[in-house]
Design an enzyme around this catalytic site. Structure first.
Site, PDB file in Angstrom:
ATOM      1  N   ASN A 147      10.433 -61.923  40.382  1.00 42.37           N
ATOM      2  CA  ASN A 147       9.590 -60.725  40.409  1.00 42.37           C
ATOM      3  C   ASN A 147       9.372 -60.229  41.843  1.00 42.37           C
ATOM      4  OD1 ASN A 147       8.514 -63.322  40.028  1.00 42.37           O
ATOM      5  ND2 ASN A 147       6.440 -62.533  39.898  1.00 42.37           N
ATOM      6  N   THR A 162       4.216 -55.157  43.551  1.00 39.64           N
ATOM      7  CA  THR A 162       3.597 -54.451  44.678  1.00 39.64           C
ATOM      8  C   THR A 162       2.672 -55.427  45.408  1.00 39.64           C
ATOM      9  OG1 THR A 162       3.670 -52.436  43.371  1.00 39.64           O
ATOM     10  CG2 THR A 162       2.212 -52.425  45.281  1.00 39.64           C
ATOM     11  N   GLU A 218      19.723 -54.123  38.317  1.00 39.89           N
ATOM     12  CA  GLU A 218      19.789 -54.059  36.853  1.00 39.89           C
ATOM     13  C   GLU A 218      19.152 -52.758  36.363  1.00 39.89           C
ATOM     14  OE1 GLU A 218      21.444 -55.983  34.686  1.00 39.89           O
ATOM     15  OE2 GLU A 218      20.833 -54.258  33.513  1.00 39.89           O
ATOM     16  N   LYS A 228      19.068 -48.181  43.216  1.00 42.26           N
ATOM     17  CA  LYS A 228      18.172 -48.678  42.153  1.00 42.26           C
ATOM     18  C   LYS A 228      16.797 -48.019  42.262  1.00 42.26           C
ATOM     19  CE  LYS A 228      16.231 -50.731  38.949  1.00 42.26           C
ATOM     20  NZ  LYS A 228      16.524 -50.491  37.552  1.00 42.26           N
ATOM     21  N   ASN A 275      15.154 -45.127  39.460  1.00 41.29           N
ATOM     22  CA  ASN A 275      13.836 -45.210  38.818  1.00 41.29           C
ATOM     23  C   ASN A 275      12.938 -44.052  39.242  1.00 41.29           C
ATOM     24  OD1 ASN A 275      14.231 -47.316  37.129  1.00 41.29           O
ATOM     25  ND2 ASN A 275      13.235 -48.855  38.398  1.00 41.29           N
ATOM     26  N   CYS A 277       8.205 -51.299  36.337  1.00 41.24           N
ATOM     27  CA  CYS A 277       9.131 -50.808  37.373  1.00 41.24           C
ATOM     28  C   CYS A 277       8.767 -49.476  38.014  1.00 41.24           C
ATOM     29  CB  CYS A 277      10.532 -50.701  36.787  1.00 41.24           C
ATOM     30  SG  CYS A 277      11.212 -52.308  36.364  1.00 41.24           S
ATOM     31  N   PHE A 278       8.506 -48.456  37.206  1.00 36.85           N
ATOM     32  CA  PHE A 278       8.441 -47.099  37.770  1.00 36.85           C
ATOM     33  C   PHE A 278       7.437 -46.989  38.922  1.00 36.85           C
ATOM     34  CE2 PHE A 278      10.149 -44.417  33.963  1.00 36.85           C
ATOM     35  CZ  PHE A 278      11.405 -44.916  34.212  1.00 36.85           C
TER      36      PHE A 278
HETATM   37  P1  NAD Z   1       9.356 -61.370  35.469  1.00 35.66           P
HETATM   38  O1  NAD Z   1       8.055 -61.542  36.137  1.00 35.66           O
HETATM   39  O2  NAD Z   1       9.433 -61.173  33.992  1.00 35.66           O
HETATM   40  O3  NAD Z   1      10.279 -62.646  35.805  1.00 35.66           O
HETATM   41  C1  NAD Z   1      10.420 -63.202  37.066  1.00 35.66           C
HETATM   42  C2  NAD Z   1      10.455 -64.724  36.924  1.00 35.66           C
HETATM   43  O4  NAD Z   1      10.784 -65.298  38.193  1.00 35.66           O
HETATM   44  C3  NAD Z   1       9.124 -65.343  36.508  1.00 35.66           C
HETATM   45  O5  NAD Z   1       9.288 -66.054  35.281  1.00 35.66           O
HETATM   46  C4  NAD Z   1       8.767 -66.276  37.684  1.00 35.66           C
HETATM   47  O6  NAD Z   1       8.133 -67.480  37.271  1.00 35.66           O
HETATM   48  C5  NAD Z   1      10.120 -66.546  38.280  1.00 35.66           C
HETATM   49  N1  NAD Z   1      10.073 -66.999  39.670  1.00 35.66           N
HETATM   50  C6  NAD Z   1       9.398 -66.435  40.713  1.00 35.66           C
HETATM   51  N2  NAD Z   1       9.640 -67.140  41.840  1.00 35.66           N
HETATM   52  C7  NAD Z   1      10.471 -68.155  41.518  1.00 35.66           C
HETATM   53  C8  NAD Z   1      11.078 -69.208  42.261  1.00 35.66           C
HETATM   54  N3  NAD Z   1      10.869 -69.350  43.595  1.00 35.66           N
HETATM   55  N4  NAD Z   1      11.860 -70.093  41.602  1.00 35.66           N
HETATM   56  C9  NAD Z   1      12.067 -69.959  40.265  1.00 35.66           C
HETATM   57  N5  NAD Z   1      11.533 -68.981  39.522  1.00 35.66           N
HETATM   58  C10 NAD Z   1      10.746 -68.081  40.135  1.00 35.66           C
HETATM   59  O7  NAD Z   1      10.080 -60.162  36.207  1.00 35.66           O
HETATM   60  P2  NAD Z   1      11.227 -59.198  35.620  1.00 35.66           P
HETATM   61  O8  NAD Z   1      10.635 -58.106  34.815  1.00 35.66           O
HETATM   62  O9  NAD Z   1      12.311 -60.037  35.022  1.00 35.66           O
HETATM   63  O10 NAD Z   1      11.738 -58.533  36.972  1.00 35.66           O
HETATM   64  C11 NAD Z   1      12.520 -59.241  37.894  1.00 35.66           C
HETATM   65  C12 NAD Z   1      13.105 -58.265  38.900  1.00 35.66           C
HETATM   66  O11 NAD Z   1      13.976 -57.340  38.207  1.00 35.66           O
HETATM   67  C13 NAD Z   1      12.085 -57.377  39.615  1.00 35.66           C
HETATM   68  O12 NAD Z   1      12.529 -57.171  40.928  1.00 35.66           O
HETATM   69  C14 NAD Z   1      12.120 -56.084  38.836  1.00 35.66           C
HETATM   70  O13 NAD Z   1      11.772 -54.987  39.636  1.00 35.66           O
HETATM   71  C15 NAD Z   1      13.575 -55.994  38.464  1.00 35.66           C
HETATM   72  N6  NAD Z   1      13.845 -55.210  37.248  1.00 35.66           N
HETATM   73  C16 NAD Z   1      13.039 -55.300  36.158  1.00 35.66           C
HETATM   74  C17 NAD Z   1      13.336 -54.566  35.012  1.00 35.66           C
HETATM   75  C18 NAD Z   1      12.467 -54.651  33.785  1.00 35.66           C
HETATM   76  O14 NAD Z   1      12.667 -53.848  32.884  1.00 35.66           O
HETATM   77  N7  NAD Z   1      11.527 -55.558  33.693  1.00 35.66           N
HETATM   78  C19 NAD Z   1      14.476 -53.772  34.971  1.00 35.66           C
HETATM   79  C20 NAD Z   1      15.281 -53.713  36.107  1.00 35.66           C
HETATM   80  C21 NAD Z   1      14.956 -54.440  37.240  1.00 35.66           C
HETATM   81  C1  UDX Z   2      12.878 -48.383  33.405  1.00 29.52           C
HETATM   82  C2  UDX Z   2      14.258 -47.726  33.585  1.00 29.52           C
HETATM   83  O1  UDX Z   2      14.509 -46.849  32.485  1.00 29.52           O
HETATM   84  C3  UDX Z   2      15.338 -48.810  33.657  1.00 29.52           C
HETATM   85  O2  UDX Z   2      16.601 -48.218  33.926  1.00 29.52           O
HETATM   86  C4  UDX Z   2      14.978 -49.771  34.762  1.00 29.52           C
HETATM   87  O3  UDX Z   2      15.955 -50.797  34.839  1.00 29.52           O
HETATM   88  C5  UDX Z   2      13.600 -50.361  34.547  1.00 29.52           C
HETATM   89  O4  UDX Z   2      12.630 -49.308  34.446  1.00 29.52           O
HETATM   90  P1  UDX Z   2      11.570 -49.405  31.356  1.00 29.52           P
HETATM   91  O5  UDX Z   2      10.389 -49.322  32.256  1.00 29.52           O
HETATM   92  O6  UDX Z   2      11.852 -50.684  30.663  1.00 29.52           O
HETATM   93  O7  UDX Z   2      12.904 -49.031  32.151  1.00 29.52           O
HETATM   94  O8  UDX Z   2      11.426 -48.287  30.200  1.00 29.52           O
HETATM   95  P2  UDX Z   2      11.652 -46.709  30.153  1.00 29.52           P
HETATM   96  O9  UDX Z   2      12.328 -46.415  28.878  1.00 29.52           O
HETATM   97  O10 UDX Z   2      12.292 -46.186  31.360  1.00 29.52           O
HETATM   98  O11 UDX Z   2      10.178 -46.149  30.029  1.00 29.52           O
HETATM   99  C6  UDX Z   2       9.261 -46.219  31.107  1.00 29.52           C
HETATM  100  C7  UDX Z   2       7.980 -45.526  30.739  1.00 29.52           C
HETATM  101  O12 UDX Z   2       8.173 -44.107  30.677  1.00 29.52           O
HETATM  102  C8  UDX Z   2       7.416 -45.931  29.372  1.00 29.52           C
HETATM  103  O13 UDX Z   2       6.020 -46.052  29.434  1.00 29.52           O
HETATM  104  C9  UDX Z   2       7.818 -44.779  28.480  1.00 29.52           C
HETATM  105  O14 UDX Z   2       6.974 -44.637  27.372  1.00 29.52           O
HETATM  106  C10 UDX Z   2       7.707 -43.612  29.440  1.00 29.52           C
HETATM  107  N1  UDX Z   2       8.531 -42.454  29.053  1.00 29.52           N
HETATM  108  C11 UDX Z   2       9.890 -42.561  29.055  1.00 29.52           C
HETATM  109  C12 UDX Z   2       7.926 -41.272  28.714  1.00 29.52           C
HETATM  110  O15 UDX Z   2       6.695 -41.167  28.723  1.00 29.52           O
HETATM  111  N2  UDX Z   2       8.697 -40.198  28.375  1.00 29.52           N
HETATM  112  C13 UDX Z   2      10.056 -40.264  28.370  1.00 29.52           C
HETATM  113  O16 UDX Z   2      10.691 -39.236  28.051  1.00 29.52           O
HETATM  114  C14 UDX Z   2      10.665 -41.476  28.707  1.00 29.52           C
END
Ligand code: NAD
Ligand code: UDX
Length: 469
Positions: free
Chosen positions: A92, A95, A162, A221, A225, A277-278
Site C-alpha cells: 500500500n 496518503t 496496475e 498511472k 487515474n 486510488c482516485f
Molecule cells: P492493500 O492495502 O489492499 O494491500 C497491500 C498489502 O501490502 C497489505 O496486505 C499489507 O499488509 C502489505 N504490506 C505492506 N507492507 C508490507 C511489507 N513490508 N511486507 C509484506 N507485506 C506488506 O493495497 P492495494 O489496494 O492492493 O494497493 C496496493 C498498491 O496498488 C497501491 O499502491 C495502490 O495505489 C495500487 N493500486 C490499487 C488499485 C486498487 O484498485 N486497489 C488499483 C491499482 C493500483
Molecule cells: C480506479 C481506476 O478505474 C483503475 O483503473 C485503477 O487501477 C484504480 O482506481 P476503482 O477505484 O477500483 O478503479 O473503481 P472505478 O470504477 O474507477 O470507480 C471509482 C469511483 O468512481 C467509484 O466510487 C465509482 O462509483 C465512481 N464513478 C465511476 C462514478 O461516480 N461515476 C462513473 O461514471 C464512474
C-alpha cells in the site's frame, strides 16, 4: 531470460488478484504472494473459498485452479524473496498522515521497507517490479537503496502499474486495455522488460503490451487515474447545474458521450467518487506538481477533489433540507456502504462522509450493504474520529436484511449502485416507511417515474427539482 519463480510482496486488492491471474496463465511459473498480515494470508489459504479476504466476481474460481499448483500464499517474506528471480512490490502507498507532505504526498515507507528487505535477503540477481502506484521517479530511490547493499547482487527495476478496477478485477486482468511496462533504456533494461513482456504475452496480444521508459510508466498511472476522476467530477459538477435548470444529467451524459471524441464511459453522475486510488493519486499528483513549483498545474488537478468533496456534502445537505431542515432523531436508511458495486472495499467511500455529516445532525442511520461487514462500517466511522466509538454505535446500526433496514425510515438513501437495489419490491418498502416517504438516489439507479407513481418523494442526483414538483 526465463522467469521460473516470482515473489509478490503485498497480498491486497492488487497483489492477490493480479498474481492469481498471472499464475493461472503461466502454470510453469511458481508464484508466492507474501504479506506481513497473518490474518490476510490465512484467509487467502482458507479451504472455504467464500472466506477469501477480497470479494471479486470470478476470483474464487481463479484461486481454486491455481492455488497449491503454482500459486502460494505465505508469511515467509524472506524465503520467497530469496527464491525468486522477479519480485513484485504491491504494498500500500497511502496518503501521508504525518510530517512533510501530510495529507497530500504518498507515504512510501512500506515501499522503502520492501526495498530494504530485498536488499538484505538477495543473494542472486533480481528484477524488482513496481506494481504499487508510485510518485514519478520512485524507481530512482528504490535503485539507490538496492545498489548500496554491498553484496554484489545486480538489480533491475521495472515499473508495471496496475489498471484494474475493483469489482471487475478479474475481467480487467484477463482482458486489459493495455499492460504498461517501463524500464531502463539499456541492453540489460531491454532484456528485463522482455522477460516481463513474455509473462504477459501468454494471454495478452503483444500490441497491447506497451513498453516505455521508467518515468513515463510511473507518471502514466497517476495521470490515468487523474483523468478518470476528472471525468466523474466534471459530470458531477454538471449534475448540480442540471438540478437547478430542468436538464437531466443522464440525458446530458448520453448526448455528450455519443460524441466519439468524448466517449460514453465514466460519465455517470454520483454521490461522489470513492475508492482507495482516485483521491490519493490526485493528491499525490498535486503534491508533485507543487514540489516542482508548478502551481497552476497543481490547482487545476486539485479542483477535481474539491468538486468531489462538494458533491458528497451537498448530498447530505439536500437530505437535511428536504426533511424539513432537521434529521435529529430521524431514521435514515443507507442502502450501500461500499465505494462501488461488486466489491466489499469501503476505502474513501462517499457513504462514510455522508453518514458522518448526517450523524453531526443527530440522524439515526441504519445501513444495509450486501458485502460489507458491520465491523468494517464501524471501523470506517471510528477512523474519522468525529465522535466516540460508543456514540457511533449508538447512532448507527447495521442490519443484514434490506427490507428490515428500511422499516420505519424517514428516508432511504442509495449510496452504492448494487444491482439488487433496483430489483427490490419498492411498493412493499413504501408500505413500511414513514410518510411522506423520501428516497434519495445518489446513484440514479431507480426509475423516477415508477418511484413517484408508488408515492415516494424521489430525489436523484442530477435530476431537476423543477421536474420533481
Ligand atoms: P492493500 O492495502 O489492499 O494491500 C497491500 C498489502 O501490502 C497489505 O496486505 C499489507 O499488509 C502489505 N504490506 C505492506 N507492507 C508490507 C511489507 N513490508 N511486507 C509484506 N507485506 C506488506 O493495497 P492495494 O489496494 O492492493 O494497493 C496496493 C498498491 O496498488 C497501491 O499502491 C495502490 O495505489 C495500487 N493500486 C490499487 C488499485 C486498487 O484498485 N486497489 C488499483 C491499482 C493500483
Ligand atoms: C480506479 C481506476 O478505474 C483503475 O483503473 C485503477 O487501477 C484504480 O482506481 P476503482 O477505484 O477500483 O478503479 O473503481 P472505478 O470504477 O474507477 O470507480 C471509482 C469511483 O468512481 C467509484 O466510487 C465509482 O462509483 C465512481 N464513478 C465511476 C462514478 O461516480 N461515476 C462513473 O461514471 C464512474
Amino acid at each position: 531470460m526465463k522467469i521460473k519463480n516470482i515473489c509478490c510482496i503485498g497480498a491486497g486488492y492488487v497483489g492477490g488478484p493480479t498474481m492469481a491471474v498471472l499464475a493461472l496463465k503461466n502454470p510453469d511459473i511458481n508464484i508466492t504472494i507474501v504479506d506481513i498480515n497473518e490474518a490476510r494470508i490465512a484467509a487467502w489459504n482458507d479451504n472455504d473459498l467464500n472466506n477469501l479476504p477480497i470479494y471479486e466476481p470470478g476470483l474464487k474460481e481463479v484461486v481454486q485452479e491455481a492455488r497449491g499448483r503454482n500459486l502460494f500464499f505465505s508469511t515467509e517474506v524472506e524465503k520467497a524473496i530469496d527464491e525468486a528471480e522477479m519480485i513484485f512490490i504491491s504494498v500500500n502507498t497511502p496518503t501521508k498522515t504525518y510530517g512533510k507532505g501530510k495529507g497530500m504526498a504518498a507515504d512510501l515507507k512500506y515501499i522503502e521497507l520492501s526495498a530494504r528487505q530485498i536488499a538484505k535477503v538477495a543473494t542472486t540477481d533480481k528484477i524488482v517490479v513496481e506494481k504499487s502506484t508510485l510518485p514519478v521517479r520512485t524507481a530512482q530511490a528504490i535503485k539507490n537503496i538496492l545498489d548500496h547493499t554491498g553484496n554484489g547482487v545486480k538489480f533491475q527495476i521495472l515499473s508495471n502499474p496496475e489498471f484494474l478496477a475493483e469489482g471487475t478485477a478479474v475481467q480487467d486482468l484477463l482482458n486489459p486495455d493495455r499492460v504498461l511496462i517501463g524500464g531502463e533504456n539499456s541492453k540489460e533494461g531491454n532484456e528485463t522488460i522482455n522477460a516481463l513482456v513474455d509473462i504477459y504475452a501468454t494471454w495478452i496480444p503483444k500490441e497491447q503490451i506497451l513498453t516505455t521508459n521508467l518515468w513515463s510508466s510511473e507518471l502514466s498511472k497517476l495521470v490515468a487515474n487523474a483523468f478518470l476522476a476528472q471525468r466523474v467530477s466534471s459530470i458531477n459538477a454538471i449534475s448540480e447545474l442540471c438540478e437547478v435548470t430542468g436538464a437531466d444529467v443522464s440525458e446530458v451524459s448520453k448526448a455528450i458521450g455519443m460524441d466519439s471524441r468524448i466517449g460514453p464511459k465514466f460519465l455517470k453522475a454520483s454521490v461522489g467518487f470513492g475508492g482507495s486510488c482516485f483521491q490519493k493519486d490526485i493528491l499525490n499528483l498535486v503534491y508533485i506538481a507543487k514540489s516542482y513549483g508548478l502551481n497552476e498545474v497543481a490547482d487545476y488537478w486539485e479542483q477535481v477533489i474539491i468538486m468531489n468533496d462538494h458533491q458528497k456534502n451537498r448530498f447530505a445537505e439536500n437530505i437535511v433540507s428536504k426533511l424539513y431542515n432537521t434529521v435529529s432523531g430521524k431514521k435514515i436508511t443507507f442502502l450501500g456502504w461500499a465505494f462501488k458495486k461488486d466489491t466489499n472495499d469501503t476505502r474513501e467511500s462517499a457513504a462514510i462522509y455522508v453518514a458522518d455529516a448526517l450523524l453531526n445532525e443527530e440522524a439515526e442511520i441504519t445501513v444495509y450493504d450486501p458485502k460489507v461487514s458491520e465491523e468494517r462500517i464501524y471501523e470506517d466511522l471510528d477512523y474519522l474520529n468525529t465522535r466516540s466509538p460508543e456514540e457511533n454505535r449508538r447512532l448507527l446500526k447495521v442490519v443484514m436484511e434490506p427490507y428490515h433496514a428500511c422499516e420505519k425510515a424517514h428516508a432511504v438513501a442509495i449510496l452504492t449502485e448494487w444491482d439488487e437495489f433496483v430489483e427490490y419490491d419498492w411498493e412493499n418498502i413504501y408500505t413500511s416507511v414513514i410518510k411522506p416517504a423520501f428516497v434519495f438516489d445518489g446513484r440514479r439507479i431507480l426509475d423516477g417515474q415508477f418511484m413517484k407513481d408508488i408515492g415516494f418523494q424521489y430525489d436523484a442526483i442530477g435530476v431537476s427539482i423543477l421536474n420533481n414538483i
